[in-house]
Design a protein around this motif. Structure first.
Motif, mmCIF file in Angstrom:
data_model
loop_
_atom_site.group_PDB
_atom_site.id
_atom_site.type_symbol
_atom_site.label_atom_id
_atom_site.label_comp_id
_atom_site.label_asym_id
_atom_site.label_seq_id
_atom_site.Cartn_x
_atom_site.Cartn_y
_atom_site.Cartn_z
ATOM 1 N N ASP A 336 -9.246 2.306 -3.313
ATOM 2 C CA ASP A 336 -9.944 1.724 -4.457
ATOM 3 C C ASP A 336 -11.427 1.500 -4.169
ATOM 4 O O ASP A 336 -11.997 0.454 -4.484
ATOM 5 C CB ASP A 336 -9.284 0.402 -4.881
ATOM 6 C CG ASP A 336 -7.877 0.604 -5.392
ATOM 7 O OD1 ASP A 336 -7.585 1.697 -5.902
ATOM 8 O OD2 ASP A 336 -7.068 -0.335 -5.270
ATOM 9 N N GLY A 337 -12.057 2.482 -3.522
ATOM 10 C CA GLY A 337 -13.484 2.402 -3.237
ATOM 11 C C GLY A 337 -13.848 1.602 -2.008
ATOM 12 O O GLY A 337 -15.027 1.526 -1.644
ATOM 13 N N MET A 338 -12.853 1.025 -1.322
ATOM 14 C CA MET A 338 -13.110 0.204 -0.133
ATOM 15 C C MET A 338 -12.690 0.963 1.120
ATOM 16 O O MET A 338 -11.607 1.542 1.180
ATOM 17 C CB MET A 338 -12.331 -1.104 -0.240
ATOM 18 C CG MET A 338 -12.408 -1.972 0.999
ATOM 19 S SD MET A 338 -11.378 -3.459 0.814
ATOM 20 C CE MET A 338 -11.537 -4.166 2.450
ATOM 21 N N VAL A 339 -13.535 0.957 2.144
ATOM 22 C CA VAL A 339 -13.193 1.568 3.426
ATOM 23 C C VAL A 339 -12.209 0.644 4.150
ATOM 24 O O VAL A 339 -12.540 -0.507 4.451
ATOM 25 C CB VAL A 339 -14.445 1.793 4.293
ATOM 26 C CG1 VAL A 339 -14.056 2.392 5.649
ATOM 27 C CG2 VAL A 339 -15.436 2.699 3.580
ATOM 28 N N VAL A 340 -11.002 1.134 4.422
ATOM 29 C CA VAL A 340 -9.986 0.291 5.057
ATOM 30 C C VAL A 340 -9.675 0.729 6.487
ATOM 31 O O VAL A 340 -9.025 0.006 7.233
ATOM 32 C CB VAL A 340 -8.677 0.261 4.229
ATOM 33 C CG1 VAL A 340 -8.933 -0.350 2.861
ATOM 34 C CG2 VAL A 340 -8.073 1.650 4.097
#
Length: 436
Positions: A336-340
Protein backbone atom coordinates in the motif's frame (compact mmCIF):
# COMPACT_ATOMS: atom_id res chain seq x y z
CA UNK A 1 31.33 -40.78 -11.43
CA UNK A 2 30.25 -37.29 -12.42
CA UNK A 3 26.74 -38.45 -13.31
CA UNK A 4 26.45 -40.27 -9.99
CA UNK A 5 27.64 -37.19 -8.10
CA UNK A 6 25.12 -35.01 -9.95
CA UNK A 7 22.36 -37.44 -9.04
CA UNK A 8 23.30 -37.43 -5.35
CA UNK A 9 23.46 -33.63 -5.39
CA UNK A 10 20.02 -33.37 -7.06
CA UNK A 11 18.53 -35.87 -4.63
CA UNK A 12 19.82 -33.95 -1.63
CA UNK A 13 18.60 -30.64 -3.03
CA UNK A 14 15.12 -32.12 -3.50
CA UNK A 15 14.75 -32.81 0.24
CA UNK A 16 13.21 -29.40 1.10
CA UNK A 17 10.58 -29.90 -1.61
CA UNK A 18 9.83 -33.43 -0.42
CA UNK A 19 9.26 -32.09 3.09
CA UNK A 20 7.14 -29.21 1.78
CA UNK A 21 4.86 -31.42 -0.34
CA UNK A 22 4.30 -34.23 2.18
CA UNK A 23 0.67 -34.33 3.32
CA UNK A 24 -0.41 -31.68 0.79
CA UNK A 25 -3.32 -32.11 -1.63
CA UNK A 26 -2.64 -31.88 -5.36
CA UNK A 27 -5.25 -32.01 -8.12
CA UNK A 28 -3.73 -33.21 -11.41
CA UNK A 29 -5.64 -32.81 -14.67
CA UNK A 30 -4.68 -34.41 -17.97
CA UNK A 31 -6.75 -34.55 -21.14
CA UNK A 32 -7.40 -37.56 -23.33
CA UNK A 33 -4.49 -36.45 -25.53
CA UNK A 34 -2.13 -36.92 -22.58
CA UNK A 35 -3.46 -40.39 -21.80
CA UNK A 36 -2.93 -41.42 -25.42
CA UNK A 37 0.64 -40.05 -25.54
CA UNK A 38 3.58 -42.51 -25.22
CA UNK A 39 4.94 -40.52 -22.26
CA UNK A 40 1.82 -41.14 -20.16
CA UNK A 41 3.31 -44.32 -18.68
CA UNK A 42 6.15 -42.20 -17.30
CA UNK A 43 3.65 -39.71 -15.87
CA UNK A 44 1.95 -42.60 -14.05
CA UNK A 45 5.32 -43.63 -12.60
CA UNK A 46 5.84 -40.07 -11.37
CA UNK A 47 2.34 -40.03 -9.87
CA UNK A 48 3.19 -43.24 -8.02
CA UNK A 49 6.35 -41.60 -6.69
CA UNK A 50 4.37 -38.59 -5.43
CA UNK A 51 2.02 -40.98 -3.68
CA UNK A 52 4.99 -42.74 -2.06
CA UNK A 53 6.26 -39.38 -0.81
CA UNK A 54 3.00 -38.70 1.00
CA UNK A 55 1.26 -36.36 -1.45
CA UNK A 56 -2.55 -36.64 -1.44
CA UNK A 57 -3.63 -36.99 -5.07
CA UNK A 58 -6.78 -36.47 -7.08
CA UNK A 59 -6.48 -37.24 -10.79
CA UNK A 60 -8.95 -35.73 -13.24
CA UNK A 61 -8.84 -37.10 -16.78
CA UNK A 62 -10.38 -35.88 -19.99
CA UNK A 63 -11.53 -37.98 -22.94
CA UNK A 64 -12.28 -35.66 -25.87
CA UNK A 65 -10.27 -37.49 -28.59
CA UNK A 66 -11.50 -40.87 -27.38
CA UNK A 67 -15.11 -39.64 -27.40
CA UNK A 68 -14.62 -38.15 -30.86
CA UNK A 69 -13.33 -41.48 -32.18
CA UNK A 70 -16.34 -43.35 -30.82
CA UNK A 71 -18.70 -40.76 -32.30
CA UNK A 72 -17.05 -41.18 -35.69
CA UNK A 73 -17.19 -44.98 -35.40
CA UNK A 74 -20.92 -44.67 -34.73
CA UNK A 75 -21.34 -42.65 -37.91
CA UNK A 76 -22.52 -39.55 -36.04
CA UNK A 77 -21.54 -35.99 -36.85
CA UNK A 78 -20.39 -34.08 -33.77
CA UNK A 79 -21.95 -30.72 -32.96
CA UNK A 80 -20.10 -28.02 -31.03
CA UNK A 81 -21.07 -24.58 -29.80
CA UNK A 82 -18.61 -22.33 -27.97
CA UNK A 83 -16.15 -25.25 -28.16
CA UNK A 84 -18.52 -27.46 -26.11
CA UNK A 85 -20.00 -30.67 -27.41
CA UNK A 86 -23.76 -30.82 -27.80
CA UNK A 87 -24.38 -34.24 -26.27
CA UNK A 88 -27.50 -36.09 -27.44
CA UNK A 89 -28.63 -39.53 -26.25
CA UNK A 90 -26.44 -41.50 -28.65
CA UNK A 91 -23.36 -39.37 -28.01
CA UNK A 92 -23.87 -39.74 -24.26
CA UNK A 93 -23.29 -43.47 -24.67
CA UNK A 94 -20.04 -42.66 -26.49
CA UNK A 95 -19.07 -40.34 -23.63
CA UNK A 96 -19.69 -42.88 -20.87
CA UNK A 97 -17.99 -45.63 -22.87
CA UNK A 98 -14.86 -43.56 -23.51
CA UNK A 99 -14.66 -42.20 -19.96
CA UNK A 100 -15.16 -45.63 -18.41
CA UNK A 101 -12.52 -47.22 -20.64
CA UNK A 102 -9.98 -44.50 -19.88
CA UNK A 103 -10.61 -44.70 -16.15
CA UNK A 104 -10.07 -48.46 -16.23
CA UNK A 105 -6.86 -47.95 -18.24
CA UNK A 106 -5.51 -45.44 -15.71
CA UNK A 107 -6.44 -47.72 -12.81
CA UNK A 108 -4.63 -50.60 -14.52
CA UNK A 109 -1.47 -48.54 -14.97
CA UNK A 110 -1.56 -47.49 -11.31
CA UNK A 111 -2.01 -51.12 -10.26
CA UNK A 112 1.20 -52.36 -11.88
CA UNK A 113 3.82 -53.85 -9.63
CA UNK A 114 6.19 -55.67 -11.95
CA UNK A 115 9.66 -56.30 -10.54
CA UNK A 116 12.45 -54.05 -11.87
CA UNK A 117 9.89 -51.33 -12.72
CA UNK A 118 9.25 -47.97 -10.97
CA UNK A 119 5.89 -49.33 -9.81
CA UNK A 120 7.35 -52.32 -7.96
CA UNK A 121 6.13 -52.38 -4.37
CA UNK A 122 3.92 -49.30 -4.78
CA UNK A 123 0.68 -51.10 -3.78
CA UNK A 124 -1.44 -48.09 -4.74
CA UNK A 125 -5.12 -48.07 -3.87
CA UNK A 126 -7.32 -46.24 -6.37
CA UNK A 127 -10.95 -45.22 -6.04
CA UNK A 128 -13.57 -43.40 -8.09
CA UNK A 129 -17.27 -42.70 -7.66
CA UNK A 130 -20.14 -40.27 -7.88
CA UNK A 131 -18.33 -37.39 -6.22
CA UNK A 132 -19.38 -34.79 -8.80
CA UNK A 133 -22.92 -33.42 -8.88
CA UNK A 134 -23.75 -31.72 -12.18
CA UNK A 135 -26.46 -29.68 -13.76
CA UNK A 136 -27.37 -29.16 -17.41
CA UNK A 137 -25.96 -26.18 -19.28
CA UNK A 138 -29.40 -25.82 -20.83
CA UNK A 139 -30.11 -23.62 -23.84
CA UNK A 140 -27.45 -21.05 -24.81
CA UNK A 141 -27.77 -18.82 -27.89
CA UNK A 142 -30.73 -20.93 -28.91
CA UNK A 143 -28.69 -24.15 -28.76
CA UNK A 144 -29.92 -26.94 -26.46
CA UNK A 145 -26.83 -28.67 -25.05
CA UNK A 146 -28.93 -31.66 -23.93
CA UNK A 147 -26.68 -33.91 -21.80
CA UNK A 148 -23.72 -31.51 -21.66
CA UNK A 149 -23.46 -30.10 -18.16
CA UNK A 150 -21.34 -28.21 -15.70
CA UNK A 151 -20.23 -28.85 -12.14
CA UNK A 152 -22.79 -28.01 -9.50
CA UNK A 153 -21.13 -29.46 -6.39
CA UNK A 154 -18.12 -31.54 -5.34
CA UNK A 155 -18.53 -33.97 -2.44
CA UNK A 156 -15.59 -32.68 -0.44
CA UNK A 157 -16.15 -34.78 2.69
CA UNK A 158 -16.24 -38.04 0.71
CA UNK A 159 -13.09 -37.09 -1.19
CA UNK A 160 -11.29 -36.13 2.02
CA UNK A 161 -12.21 -39.49 3.52
CA UNK A 162 -10.65 -41.31 0.58
CA UNK A 163 -7.53 -39.17 0.76
CA UNK A 164 -7.28 -39.80 4.50
CA UNK A 165 -7.33 -43.51 3.68
CA UNK A 166 -4.30 -42.90 1.43
CA UNK A 167 -6.23 -43.61 -1.75
CA UNK A 168 -5.62 -41.91 -5.08
CA UNK A 169 -8.95 -40.60 -6.38
CA UNK A 170 -9.73 -40.66 -10.10
CA UNK A 171 -12.45 -38.34 -11.38
CA UNK A 172 -13.85 -38.74 -14.89
CA UNK A 173 -15.44 -35.91 -16.94
CA UNK A 174 -18.89 -37.12 -15.95
CA UNK A 175 -21.34 -35.76 -13.39
CA UNK A 176 -24.61 -36.95 -11.95
CA UNK A 177 -27.76 -35.10 -10.98
CA UNK A 178 -30.04 -35.76 -7.98
CA UNK A 179 -32.67 -36.90 -10.51
CA UNK A 180 -30.40 -39.68 -11.77
CA UNK A 181 -29.24 -38.06 -15.00
CA UNK A 182 -25.72 -38.33 -16.41
CA UNK A 183 -23.93 -35.29 -17.85
CA UNK A 184 -20.90 -34.86 -20.06
CA UNK A 185 -18.51 -32.39 -18.38
CA UNK A 186 -15.16 -30.91 -19.28
CA UNK A 187 -12.20 -32.20 -17.31
CA UNK A 188 -11.08 -28.60 -16.77
CA UNK A 189 -14.39 -27.75 -15.08
CA UNK A 190 -14.13 -30.78 -12.79
CA UNK A 191 -10.47 -30.12 -11.92
CA UNK A 192 -10.86 -26.42 -11.13
CA UNK A 193 -13.94 -26.89 -8.94
CA UNK A 194 -12.42 -29.90 -7.16
CA UNK A 195 -9.26 -27.94 -6.35
CA UNK A 196 -11.28 -24.96 -5.14
CA UNK A 197 -13.68 -27.03 -3.02
CA UNK A 198 -10.89 -29.00 -1.33
CA UNK A 199 -8.71 -25.89 -1.00
CA UNK A 200 -6.01 -27.95 -2.71
CA UNK A 201 -2.43 -26.81 -2.31
CA UNK A 202 -1.80 -27.13 -6.04
CA UNK A 203 -3.74 -27.49 -9.26
CA UNK A 204 -1.50 -29.04 -11.92
CA UNK A 205 -2.66 -28.92 -15.53
CA UNK A 206 -0.91 -30.99 -18.20
CA UNK A 207 -0.59 -29.32 -21.60
CA UNK A 208 1.06 -30.13 -24.93
CA UNK A 209 3.47 -27.19 -24.58
CA UNK A 210 6.18 -26.69 -21.95
CA UNK A 211 3.80 -24.41 -20.09
CA UNK A 212 2.48 -20.93 -20.78
CA UNK A 213 4.39 -19.41 -23.69
CA UNK A 214 4.73 -15.69 -24.37
CA UNK A 215 4.13 -14.08 -27.77
CA UNK A 216 7.72 -14.94 -28.76
CA UNK A 217 7.17 -18.61 -27.99
CA UNK A 218 9.32 -18.51 -24.86
CA UNK A 219 8.34 -20.28 -21.66
CA UNK A 220 7.01 -18.07 -18.85
CA UNK A 221 8.35 -19.83 -15.77
CA UNK A 222 6.42 -17.88 -13.15
CA UNK A 223 3.70 -15.25 -13.26
CA UNK A 224 0.53 -14.08 -11.58
CA UNK A 225 -3.01 -14.68 -12.82
CA UNK A 226 -3.23 -11.07 -13.99
CA UNK A 227 -0.24 -11.75 -16.27
CA UNK A 228 -2.21 -14.56 -17.91
CA UNK A 229 -5.00 -12.06 -18.61
CA UNK A 230 -2.38 -9.79 -20.23
CA UNK A 231 -1.14 -12.64 -22.43
CA UNK A 232 -4.71 -13.27 -23.58
CA UNK A 233 -4.85 -9.69 -24.84
CA UNK A 234 -1.50 -10.07 -26.64
CA UNK A 235 -2.34 -13.54 -27.95
CA UNK A 236 -6.06 -13.79 -28.80
CA UNK A 237 -5.64 -17.40 -29.97
CA UNK A 238 -4.96 -18.40 -26.35
CA UNK A 239 -8.68 -17.90 -25.71
CA UNK A 240 -9.21 -21.12 -27.66
CA UNK A 241 -6.87 -23.05 -25.36
CA UNK A 242 -9.00 -24.87 -22.77
CA UNK A 243 -6.04 -25.24 -20.39
CA UNK A 244 -5.35 -21.50 -20.39
CA UNK A 245 -9.05 -20.84 -19.84
CA UNK A 246 -8.93 -23.24 -16.89
CA UNK A 247 -6.03 -21.21 -15.45
CA UNK A 248 -8.09 -18.03 -15.77
CA UNK A 249 -11.04 -19.66 -14.00
CA UNK A 250 -8.72 -20.99 -11.28
CA UNK A 251 -7.56 -17.46 -10.61
CA UNK A 252 -11.10 -16.11 -10.58
CA UNK A 253 -12.28 -18.57 -7.92
CA UNK A 254 -9.24 -18.11 -5.69
CA UNK A 255 -6.93 -21.09 -6.27
CA UNK A 256 -3.57 -19.94 -4.92
CA UNK A 257 -1.10 -21.98 -6.97
CA UNK A 258 -1.61 -23.44 -10.42
CA UNK A 259 1.01 -25.19 -12.58
CA UNK A 260 1.10 -25.84 -16.32
CA UNK A 261 3.45 -28.68 -17.31
CA UNK A 262 4.06 -30.67 -20.47
CA UNK A 263 2.63 -34.17 -20.83
CA UNK A 264 5.13 -34.82 -23.63
CA UNK A 265 8.33 -34.12 -21.69
CA UNK A 266 9.55 -37.03 -19.59
CA UNK A 267 10.00 -36.00 -15.96
CA UNK A 268 8.44 -32.55 -16.36
CA UNK A 269 6.14 -33.09 -13.36
CA UNK A 270 9.00 -34.06 -11.02
CA UNK A 271 11.23 -31.29 -12.31
CA UNK A 272 8.45 -28.74 -11.75
CA UNK A 273 7.83 -29.88 -8.18
CA UNK A 274 11.32 -30.75 -6.94
CA UNK A 275 13.72 -28.26 -8.54
CA UNK A 276 14.20 -24.54 -8.08
CA UNK A 277 13.61 -23.53 -11.69
CA UNK A 278 10.93 -26.11 -12.49
CA UNK A 279 9.99 -27.25 -15.98
CA UNK A 280 6.70 -25.50 -16.65
CA UNK A 281 4.81 -22.41 -15.52
CA UNK A 282 3.77 -21.55 -11.97
CA UNK A 283 0.84 -19.14 -11.71
CA UNK A 284 -0.02 -17.52 -8.38
CA UNK A 285 -2.51 -15.03 -7.04
CA UNK A 286 -1.58 -11.36 -7.16
CA UNK A 287 0.12 -10.23 -3.97
CA UNK A 288 -0.94 -6.88 -2.62
CA UNK A 289 2.67 -6.66 -1.48
CA UNK A 290 4.90 -6.07 -4.51
CA UNK A 291 8.64 -6.47 -5.02
CA UNK A 292 10.22 -3.45 -6.71
CA UNK A 293 13.63 -2.03 -7.52
CA UNK A 294 14.13 0.95 -5.22
CA UNK A 295 14.53 4.48 -6.57
CA UNK A 296 15.46 7.80 -5.03
CA UNK A 297 11.93 8.39 -3.72
CA UNK A 298 12.22 5.26 -1.54
CA UNK A 299 15.20 6.48 0.51
CA UNK A 300 12.96 7.83 3.27
CA UNK A 301 11.15 4.49 3.56
CA UNK A 302 14.45 2.62 3.67
CA UNK A 303 15.80 4.84 6.42
CA UNK A 304 12.66 4.30 8.49
CA UNK A 305 13.36 0.55 8.45
CA UNK A 306 17.12 0.43 8.84
CA UNK A 307 17.85 3.30 11.26
CA UNK A 308 16.41 1.47 14.34
CA UNK A 309 18.50 -1.58 13.41
CA UNK A 310 21.59 0.57 12.93
CA UNK A 311 21.06 2.02 16.42
CA UNK A 312 21.06 -1.53 17.84
CA UNK A 313 24.19 -2.44 15.93
CA UNK A 314 22.40 -5.03 13.82
CA UNK A 315 23.14 -3.15 10.58
CA UNK A 316 26.09 -1.08 9.50
CA UNK A 317 25.21 2.62 9.58
CA UNK A 318 24.46 4.19 6.17
CA UNK A 319 23.98 7.88 5.58
CA UNK A 320 21.19 9.25 3.41
CA UNK A 321 23.79 10.33 0.86
CA UNK A 322 25.23 6.81 0.68
CA UNK A 323 21.77 5.30 0.28
CA UNK A 324 20.98 7.73 -2.51
CA UNK A 325 24.19 6.77 -4.33
CA UNK A 326 23.56 3.02 -3.90
CA UNK A 327 19.78 3.00 -4.30
CA UNK A 328 19.91 0.96 -7.53
CA UNK A 329 21.34 -1.98 -5.57
CA UNK A 330 18.23 -2.24 -3.37
CA UNK A 331 15.11 -4.36 -3.78
CA UNK A 332 12.10 -3.43 -1.67
CA UNK A 333 8.77 -4.96 -0.72
CA UNK A 334 5.99 -2.39 -0.89
CA UNK A 335 2.58 -2.68 0.77
CA UNK A 336 0.00 0.00 0.00
CA UNK A 337 2.77 2.43 -0.93
CA UNK A 338 4.81 1.72 2.22
CA UNK A 339 8.25 0.07 2.17
CA UNK A 340 7.96 -2.90 4.56
CA UNK A 341 11.19 -4.78 3.74
CA UNK A 342 14.46 -4.24 1.89
CA UNK A 343 17.72 -5.89 0.87
CA UNK A 344 20.63 -5.02 -1.40
CA UNK A 345 22.92 -6.91 -3.80
CA UNK A 346 26.45 -5.63 -4.48
CA UNK A 347 28.10 -7.65 -7.27
CA UNK A 348 31.83 -8.40 -7.57
CA UNK A 349 31.90 -9.63 -11.17
CA UNK A 350 35.64 -10.41 -11.29
CA UNK A 351 35.26 -12.93 -8.49
CA UNK A 352 31.82 -14.02 -9.80
CA UNK A 353 30.46 -13.29 -6.33
CA UNK A 354 28.10 -10.81 -4.72
CA UNK A 355 27.33 -9.39 -1.30
CA UNK A 356 23.80 -9.42 0.04
CA UNK A 357 23.42 -6.66 2.60
CA UNK A 358 20.92 -4.67 4.60
CA UNK A 359 18.27 -7.39 4.82
CA UNK A 360 15.63 -5.77 7.01
CA UNK A 361 11.89 -5.85 7.66
CA UNK A 362 9.67 -3.26 9.30
CA UNK A 363 8.89 -4.44 12.88
CA UNK A 364 5.13 -4.37 12.21
CA UNK A 365 5.50 -6.75 9.26
CA UNK A 366 7.98 -9.35 10.44
CA UNK A 367 7.01 -12.91 9.69
CA UNK A 368 5.18 -14.24 6.63
CA UNK A 369 8.58 -15.09 5.06
CA UNK A 370 9.06 -11.56 3.70
CA UNK A 371 12.81 -11.53 4.33
CA UNK A 372 13.14 -15.05 2.92
CA UNK A 373 11.36 -14.04 -0.28
CA UNK A 374 13.55 -10.95 -0.67
CA UNK A 375 16.66 -13.07 -0.16
CA UNK A 376 15.48 -15.57 -2.75
CA UNK A 377 14.79 -12.72 -5.19
CA UNK A 378 18.32 -11.35 -4.82
CA UNK A 379 19.86 -14.81 -5.17
CA UNK A 380 17.91 -15.25 -8.40
CA UNK A 381 19.16 -11.87 -9.65
CA UNK A 382 22.72 -12.88 -8.76
CA UNK A 383 22.36 -16.01 -10.90
CA UNK A 384 21.04 -13.92 -13.78
CA UNK A 385 24.15 -11.71 -13.46
CA UNK A 386 26.33 -14.81 -13.85
CA UNK A 387 27.51 -14.91 -10.22
CA UNK A 388 28.49 -18.28 -8.73
CA UNK A 389 28.04 -17.36 -5.07
CA UNK A 390 26.77 -14.72 -2.66
CA UNK A 391 28.03 -13.81 0.79
CA UNK A 392 26.81 -11.86 3.82
CA UNK A 393 28.47 -10.18 6.77
CA UNK A 394 26.47 -10.22 9.98
CA UNK A 395 26.90 -9.71 13.72
CA UNK A 396 23.53 -10.85 15.12
CA UNK A 397 21.64 -12.84 12.48
CA UNK A 398 24.04 -15.69 11.78
CA UNK A 399 21.56 -18.44 12.60
CA UNK A 400 18.91 -17.04 10.26
CA UNK A 401 21.34 -17.01 7.33
CA UNK A 402 22.46 -20.53 8.17
CA UNK A 403 18.82 -21.61 8.01
CA UNK A 404 18.73 -20.17 4.47
CA UNK A 405 21.65 -22.35 3.36
CA UNK A 406 24.61 -20.05 4.09
CA UNK A 407 27.84 -21.57 5.44
CA UNK A 408 30.36 -19.74 7.59
CA UNK A 409 33.56 -18.84 5.75
CA UNK A 410 36.78 -16.93 6.41
CA UNK A 411 37.22 -13.23 5.75
CA UNK A 412 40.05 -14.21 3.39
CA UNK A 413 37.44 -15.98 1.22
CA UNK A 414 35.78 -12.66 0.39
CA UNK A 415 36.58 -10.62 -2.75
CA UNK A 416 39.75 -8.48 -2.28
CA UNK A 417 37.83 -5.22 -2.61
CA UNK A 418 35.51 -6.28 0.20
CA UNK A 419 38.36 -7.44 2.43
CA UNK A 420 39.92 -3.98 2.20
CA UNK A 421 36.69 -2.45 3.54
CA UNK A 422 36.19 -5.01 6.32
CA UNK A 423 35.47 -3.35 9.68
CA UNK A 424 37.49 -5.30 12.26
CA UNK A 425 35.87 -3.30 15.07
CA UNK A 426 32.45 -4.72 14.19
CA UNK A 427 34.00 -8.19 13.91
CA UNK A 428 31.22 -9.42 11.61
CA UNK A 429 31.03 -13.09 10.69
CA UNK A 430 31.06 -14.02 7.01
CA UNK A 431 28.73 -16.57 5.43
CA UNK A 432 28.80 -17.88 1.87
CA UNK A 433 26.22 -19.62 -0.32
CA UNK A 434 27.01 -21.32 -3.62
CA UNK A 435 24.42 -20.65 -6.33
CA UNK A 436 23.81 -23.95 -8.10
Amino acid sequence: MSAQTDYVKWFRNSAPYINAHRGKTFVLMFGGEAVAHPNFANIVHDIALLNSLGVRLILVHGARPQIEQRVMDAGIESRYHNDLRVTDDIELRCVTDAAGSLRAHIEALLSMGVANSPMHGAAIRVCSGNYVTARPIGVVDGVDFRHTGMVRKIDASALQQQLNNQHIVILSPIGYSPTGEVFNLTAEDVAVHTAATLKADKLILFTCDEGLLNSDGQLIRQCEYRDVDSELIKQPLLKQDSIVQAVVEAGDIGINRCHMVSFQQDGALLQELFTRDGAGTLITQEHYEQFMTADIDDVGGLLAIIEPLEAKGVLLKRSRELLENEINHFKILVRDGMVVACAALYPYPEQRSGEIACVATHPDYRGADRAERLLELLEKEARQQGLDSVFVLTTQTAHWFQEQGYVECKIDDLPPAKKQLYNFQRNSKAFLKALN
